[in-house]
Design an enzyme around this catalytic site. Structure first.
Site, short mmCIF file in Angstrom:
data_model
loop_
_atom_site.label_atom_id
_atom_site.label_comp_id
_atom_site.label_asym_id
_atom_site.label_seq_id
_atom_site.Cartn_x
_atom_site.Cartn_y
_atom_site.Cartn_z
N GLU A 1 0.82 -1.21 0.00
CA GLU A 1 0.00 0.00 0.00
C GLU A 1 0.86 1.27 0.00
OE1 GLU A 1 -3.22 -0.22 -0.59
OE2 GLU A 1 -2.86 -2.37 -0.63
N HIS B 1 1.57 2.22 -3.46
CA HIS B 1 0.49 3.01 -4.08
C HIS B 1 0.58 4.48 -3.64
CE1 HIS B 1 -1.27 -0.44 -5.82
NE2 HIS B 1 -1.87 -0.92 -4.74
N HIS C 1 -0.43 -1.62 -9.82
CA HIS C 1 -0.22 -3.05 -9.62
C HIS C 1 0.70 -3.63 -10.69
CE1 HIS C 1 -4.18 -3.28 -7.21
NE2 HIS C 1 -3.16 -3.29 -6.39
#
Length: 224
Positions: A172, A175, A181
């Site tokens: 995370e 991100h 991804h």
């Protein structure tokens, strides 16, 4: 390739040069590609012109500005304080391969990254589903929220039947820094994390974040 054509981003044109005299002798390399002195697996080289990478970015390839290289993080009061150490380790991993420095703060309201554990609808327009579904989500560059699903069995260190906070958090954070991804299983940035997984940053994750933040550039010039 003749000068006058712009480079097209990673995975396309590698290099172009000017015409012979009366050309100016320019030789330009595409800085969006990954270059080293000598060939190693996964890098562009003279005999194997392009090896496909599997990382991805957000659609506009957005990234954090240089003014945000030092990021603070905190959890809400009483919200899984045992996770602080695990997340600190995850932040240290990303810090070791980037220019980012992450600092734990006791000031939740002013923290750049706000981390917490929540159930179902928790007022961020992205409700969690139930055990066995979404483990966590992060809101990218302009937001700074990173949420874990409290209905999942999360532990500091991954064991069979449970998810490691450090490993899920590692993905995370990717991100939060601008990575999407991966399209393959090996990298931490793959879409799914099986229970008990003890993965670390993969070469593909590291290559992706370095490309995004221009940490792989080599500037080439022509001498006199």
């Amino acid at each position: 390739m003749i000068i006058g054509s712009p480079f097209d981003g990673q995975g396309g044109i590698l290099v172009h040069a000017s015409r012979p005299p009366p050309g100016d002798g320019s030789l330009h390399f595409d800085a969006d590609e990954r270059w080293v002195v000598g060939a190693v697996p996964g890098l562009v080289n003279g005999t194997n012109p392009h090896i496909v990478s599997h990382y991805s970015f957000f659609p506009d390839k957005s990234r954090r500005p240089d003014s945000e290289l030092h990021l603070t993080y905190e959890f809400p009061t009483g919200n899984h304080r045992e996770a602080v150490k695990a997340m600190s380790q995850a932040f240290q991993k990303w810090s070791s391969v980037t220019k980012f420095k992450f600092h734990y703060t006791r000031n939740y309201e002013n923290a750049k990254l706000k981390i917490g554990f929540y159930r179902r609808d928790h007022e961020d327009r992205s409700p969690f589903d139930s055990p066995g579904g979404v483990l966590a989500h992060a809101f990218g560059l302009g937001n700074g929220r990173l949420h874990f699903d409290e209905d999942e069995r999360c532990v500091v260190v991954a064991v069979p039947g449970a998810f490691g906070i450090r490993k899920v958090g590692l993905r995370e954070i990717g991100h939060v820094l601008g990575l999407g991804h991966s399209t393959v299983e090996a990298p931490i940035m793959r879409p799914y994390v099986p229970d008990g997984a003890t993965k670390d940053l993969d070469e593909d994750d590291i290559q992706g974040i370095k490309i995004l933040y221009d940490l792989m550039r080599i500037y080439c010039g022509i001498g006199p």
